[in-house]
Design a protein around this motif. Structure first.
Motif, PDB file in Angstrom:
ATOM      1  N   ASP A   1      12.074  87.343 -24.469  1.00 36.55           N
ATOM      2  CA  ASP A   1      11.771  88.197 -23.332  1.00 36.55           C
ATOM      3  C   ASP A   1      10.425  87.785 -22.738  1.00 36.55           C
ATOM      4  OD1 ASP A   1      11.455  90.141 -21.449  1.00 36.55           O
ATOM      5  OD2 ASP A   1      11.408  91.839 -22.838  1.00 36.55           O
ATOM      6  N   LEU A   2      10.470  87.256 -21.529  1.00 39.04           N
ATOM      7  CA  LEU A   2       9.249  86.860 -20.824  1.00 39.04           C
ATOM      8  C   LEU A   2       9.004  87.745 -19.600  1.00 39.04           C
ATOM      9  CD1 LEU A   2       9.535  82.952 -20.878  1.00 39.04           C
ATOM     10  CD2 LEU A   2       8.272  84.425 -22.460  1.00 39.04           C
ATOM     11  N   THR A   3       9.538  88.937 -19.622  1.00 38.37           N
ATOM     12  CA  THR A   3       9.404  89.838 -18.483  1.00 38.37           C
ATOM     13  C   THR A   3       7.936  90.032 -18.129  1.00 38.37           C
ATOM     14  OG1 THR A   3      11.420  91.018 -19.098  1.00 38.37           O
ATOM     15  CG2 THR A   3       9.900  92.140 -17.598  1.00 38.37           C
ATOM     16  N   GLY A   4       7.638  89.801 -16.863  1.00 36.79           N
ATOM     17  CA  GLY A   4       6.269  89.979 -16.393  1.00 36.79           C
ATOM     18  C   GLY A   4       5.389  88.756 -16.537  1.00 36.79           C
ATOM     19  N   ARG A   5       5.867  87.718 -17.217  1.00 36.43           N
ATOM     20  CA  ARG A   5       5.068  86.499 -17.367  1.00 36.43           C
ATOM     21  C   ARG A   5       5.129  85.690 -16.072  1.00 36.43           C
ATOM     22  NH1 ARG A   5       4.779  85.910 -23.144  1.00 36.43           N
ATOM     23  NH2 ARG A   5       4.809  88.085 -23.843  1.00 36.43           N
ATOM     24  N   ARG A   6       4.099  84.909 -15.865  1.00 37.00           N
ATOM     25  CA  ARG A   6       3.952  84.140 -14.625  1.00 37.00           C
ATOM     26  C   ARG A   6       3.839  82.661 -14.982  1.00 37.00           C
ATOM     27  NH1 ARG A   6      -1.163  87.809 -13.728  1.00 37.00           N
ATOM     28  NH2 ARG A   6      -1.244  87.103 -15.904  1.00 37.00           N
ATOM     29  N   ALA A   7       4.717  81.854 -14.385  1.00 35.65           N
ATOM     30  CA  ALA A   7       4.812  80.453 -14.802  1.00 35.65           C
ATOM     31  C   ALA A   7       4.753  79.502 -13.611  1.00 35.65           C
ATOM     32  CB  ALA A   7       6.117  80.218 -15.572  1.00 35.65           C
ATOM     33  N   LEU A   8       4.178  78.340 -13.872  1.00 35.59           N
ATOM     34  CA  LEU A   8       4.200  77.218 -12.937  1.00 35.59           C
ATOM     35  C   LEU A   8       4.832  76.046 -13.657  1.00 35.59           C
ATOM     36  CD1 LEU A   8       3.405  75.428 -10.510  1.00 35.59           C
ATOM     37  CD2 LEU A   8       1.098  75.263 -11.502  1.00 35.59           C
ATOM     38  N   VAL A   9       5.879  75.481 -13.072  1.00 42.03           N
ATOM     39  CA  VAL A   9       6.556  74.323 -13.647  1.00 42.03           C
ATOM     40  C   VAL A   9       6.450  73.178 -12.651  1.00 42.03           C
ATOM     41  CG1 VAL A   9       8.690  73.395 -14.612  1.00 42.03           C
ATOM     42  CG2 VAL A   9       8.178  75.845 -14.848  1.00 42.03           C
ATOM     43  N   THR A  10       5.846  72.073 -13.075  1.00 38.77           N
ATOM     44  CA  THR A  10       5.732  70.928 -12.168  1.00 38.77           C
ATOM     45  C   THR A  10       6.960  70.030 -12.291  1.00 38.77           C
ATOM     46  OG1 THR A  10       4.562  69.457 -13.724  1.00 38.77           O
ATOM     47  CG2 THR A  10       3.218  71.007 -12.445  1.00 38.77           C
ATOM     48  N   GLY A  11       7.254  69.319 -11.213  1.00 34.32           N
ATOM     49  CA  GLY A  11       8.433  68.458 -11.211  1.00 34.32           C
ATOM     50  C   GLY A  11       9.703  69.231 -11.468  1.00 34.32           C
ATOM     51  N   ALA A  12       9.826  70.390 -10.825  1.00 37.60           N
ATOM     52  CA  ALA A  12      10.930  71.308 -11.139  1.00 37.60           C
ATOM     53  C   ALA A  12      12.056  71.280 -10.117  1.00 37.60           C
ATOM     54  CB  ALA A  12      10.400  72.735 -11.283  1.00 37.60           C
ATOM     55  N   GLY A  13      12.093  70.244  -9.283  1.00 45.37           N
ATOM     56  CA  GLY A  13      13.140  70.164  -8.278  1.00 45.37           C
ATOM     57  C   GLY A  13      14.446  69.606  -8.787  1.00 45.37           C
ATOM     58  N   ALA A  14      14.440  69.059 -10.014  1.00 44.92           N
ATOM     59  CA  ALA A  14      15.656  68.450 -10.559  1.00 44.92           C
ATOM     60  C   ALA A  14      15.497  68.269 -12.058  1.00 44.92           C
ATOM     61  CB  ALA A  14      15.919  67.094  -9.902  1.00 44.92           C
ATOM     62  N   GLY A  15      16.616  67.968 -12.723  1.00 43.78           N
ATOM     63  CA  GLY A  15      16.596  67.555 -14.122  1.00 43.78           C
ATOM     64  C   GLY A  15      15.958  68.531 -15.086  1.00 43.78           C
ATOM     65  N   ILE A  16      15.134  68.008 -15.974  1.00 51.05           N
ATOM     66  CA  ILE A  16      14.519  68.818 -17.025  1.00 51.05           C
ATOM     67  C   ILE A  16      13.638  69.910 -16.443  1.00 51.05           C
ATOM     68  CG2 ILE A  16      12.864  68.756 -18.928  1.00 51.05           C
ATOM     69  CD1 ILE A  16      13.983  65.975 -19.634  1.00 51.05           C
ATOM     70  N   GLY A  17      12.834  69.575 -15.440  1.00 46.76           N
ATOM     71  CA  GLY A  17      11.953  70.571 -14.849  1.00 46.76           C
ATOM     72  C   GLY A  17      12.711  71.737 -14.254  1.00 46.76           C
ATOM     73  N   ALA A  18      13.799  71.446 -13.559  1.00 53.28           N
ATOM     74  CA  ALA A  18      14.618  72.508 -12.984  1.00 53.28           C
ATOM     75  C   ALA A  18      15.205  73.391 -14.080  1.00 53.28           C
ATOM     76  CB  ALA A  18      15.733  71.903 -12.139  1.00 53.28           C
ATOM     77  N   ALA A  19      15.695  72.768 -15.142  1.00 48.46           N
ATOM     78  CA  ALA A  19      16.288  73.524 -16.251  1.00 48.46           C
ATOM     79  C   ALA A  19      15.249  74.435 -16.908  1.00 48.46           C
ATOM     80  CB  ALA A  19      16.876  72.569 -17.275  1.00 48.46           C
ATOM     81  N   ILE A  20      14.023  73.953 -17.048  1.00 45.39           N
ATOM     82  CA  ILE A  20      12.967  74.771 -17.652  1.00 45.39           C
ATOM     83  C   ILE A  20      12.625  75.944 -16.745  1.00 45.39           C
ATOM     84  CG2 ILE A  20      10.526  74.806 -18.317  1.00 45.39           C
ATOM     85  CD1 ILE A  20      10.880  71.907 -19.288  1.00 45.39           C
ATOM     86  N   ALA A  21      12.468  75.674 -15.455  1.00 44.75           N
ATOM     87  CA  ALA A  21      12.133  76.755 -14.522  1.00 44.75           C
ATOM     88  C   ALA A  21      13.188  77.853 -14.537  1.00 44.75           C
ATOM     89  CB  ALA A  21      11.975  76.180 -13.108  1.00 44.75           C
ATOM     90  N   ILE A  22      14.445  77.467 -14.527  1.00 42.93           N
ATOM     91  CA  ILE A  22      15.529  78.445 -14.527  1.00 42.93           C
ATOM     92  C   ILE A  22      15.592  79.207 -15.848  1.00 42.93           C
ATOM     93  CG2 ILE A  22      18.050  78.673 -14.477  1.00 42.93           C
ATOM     94  CD1 ILE A  22      18.010  76.317 -12.426  1.00 42.93           C
ATOM     95  N   ALA A  23      15.354  78.507 -16.957  1.00 43.65           N
ATOM     96  CA  ALA A  23      15.375  79.168 -18.265  1.00 43.65           C
ATOM     97  C   ALA A  23      14.259  80.201 -18.380  1.00 43.65           C
ATOM     98  CB  ALA A  23      15.244  78.126 -19.373  1.00 43.65           C
ATOM     99  N   LEU A  24      13.073  79.866 -17.893  1.00 43.27           N
ATOM    100  CA  LEU A  24      11.963  80.815 -17.934  1.00 43.27           C
ATOM    101  C   LEU A  24      12.280  82.047 -17.093  1.00 43.27           C
ATOM    102  CD1 LEU A  24       8.904  78.387 -17.574  1.00 43.27           C
ATOM    103  CD2 LEU A  24       9.685  79.517 -19.658  1.00 43.27           C
ATOM    104  N   ALA A  25      12.879  81.818 -15.919  1.00 45.19           N
ATOM    105  CA  ALA A  25      13.220  82.931 -15.043  1.00 45.19           C
ATOM    106  C   ALA A  25      14.300  83.821 -15.658  1.00 45.19           C
ATOM    107  CB  ALA A  25      13.680  82.404 -13.689  1.00 45.19           C
ATOM    108  N   LYS A  26      15.285  83.198 -16.286  1.00 48.77           N
ATOM    109  CA  LYS A  26      16.345  83.985 -16.929  1.00 48.77           C
ATOM    110  C   LYS A  26      15.788  84.857 -18.045  1.00 48.77           C
ATOM    111  CE  LYS A  26      20.394  81.120 -15.902  1.00 48.77           C
ATOM    112  NZ  LYS A  26      21.477  80.264 -16.458  1.00 48.77           N
TER     113      LYS A  26
END
Length: 254
Positions: A4-29
């Motif tokens: 549960d990362l509710t309320g956490r604030r994240a910056l993911v670099t290189g998040a337009g595709a591939g691994i970065g995109a997957a990480i950004a979406i996982a953090l948001a979920k």
């Protein structure tokens, strides 16, 4: 156990595709609001942003060339302003750029690869530290590689060197800022299939040969890396710092 990362604030670099995109979406979920950085993948970054917002979280897509310290500074400042602070920084941006032997490598290519992999990580992290220090859950995740351990494939001398530098940076920084209660860890992917990286730089036959040598019998996925990043971003990893987590299906052991 769900993370549960509710309320956490994240910056993911290189998040337009591939691994970065997957990480950004996982953090948001898991409940985080996420700023999605991209260099060239505008359409991909906007798609990731839309997916995050569709799940009920806040998101912003920001373009920046992170090899330029001024642009890295502006990215972090924009993220902190949009999010109202920062808890998680994922330094995913990086690139092989191209395969070349050491004798074929020009000064310009050396600098290009080192800048995109290690300088970008340094610039972004340096600017993010004050905001992370104000968080009760400060997390920095860097992107290493199996190449940092085994030298990578043919023509990867500069790339492997830059990723080894990421490992050294991660461990040194973890010691330096431990008193601020910020953890710093790296993930080191091995062969991650169906990514632009390998589709561009690894011929199909070579990909088959690599997979044949993986003990778990399959290529890794961007989701495999995102799962580990999610753990490192969470409270479950609060006593883990200065570590490099290998994600390679048993292809290489320390």
């Amino acid at each position: 156990m769900s993370i549960d990362l509710t309320g956490r604030r994240a910056l993911v670099t290189g998040a337009g595709a591939g691994i970065g995109a997957a990480i950004a979406i996982a953090l948001a979920k898991a409940g985080a609001d996420v700023v999605v950085h991209y260099a060239h993948s505008e359409a991909g970054a906007n798609s990731v942003k839309q997916q995050i917002e569709a799940g009920g979280r806040r998101s912003l897509a920001v373009q920046a060339d992170l090899t330029d310290s001024a642009q890295a500074t502006k990215l972090v400042d924009a993220a902190v302003e949009f999010l109202g602070g920062l808890d998680i920084l994922v330094n995913n941006a990086g690139h092989l750029v191209g395969r070349a032997t050491i004798t074929e490598t020009t000064d310009e290519r050396w600098n290009e690869v080192m800048d995109v992999n290690i300088a970008s990580t340094f610039f972004t992290t340096r600017q993010a530290l004050p905001a992370l220090a104000e968080s009760e859950h400060g997390r920095i995740i860097t992107m290493a590689s199996l190449a940092a351990e085994n030298g990578g494939g043919a023509g990867s001398v500069v790339y492997a060197t830059s990723k080894a530098a990421v490992v050294g940076f991660t461990r040194a920084l973890a010691k330096e800022i431990a008193s601020k209660k910020i953890t710093v860890n790296a993930v080191a992917p091995g062969f991650i299939g169906e990514t632009a990286f390998h589709e561009t730089f690894t011929p199909g036959e070579a990909q088959k040969n690599i997979v044949a040598g993986i003990p778990l019998g399959r290529a890794g996925t961007a989701g495999d890396v995102a799962d580990v990043a999610l753990f490192l971003a969470s409270d479950l990893s609060s006593y883990v710092t200065g570590q490099v987590v290998d994600i390679n299906g048993g292809l290489n052991f320390r």
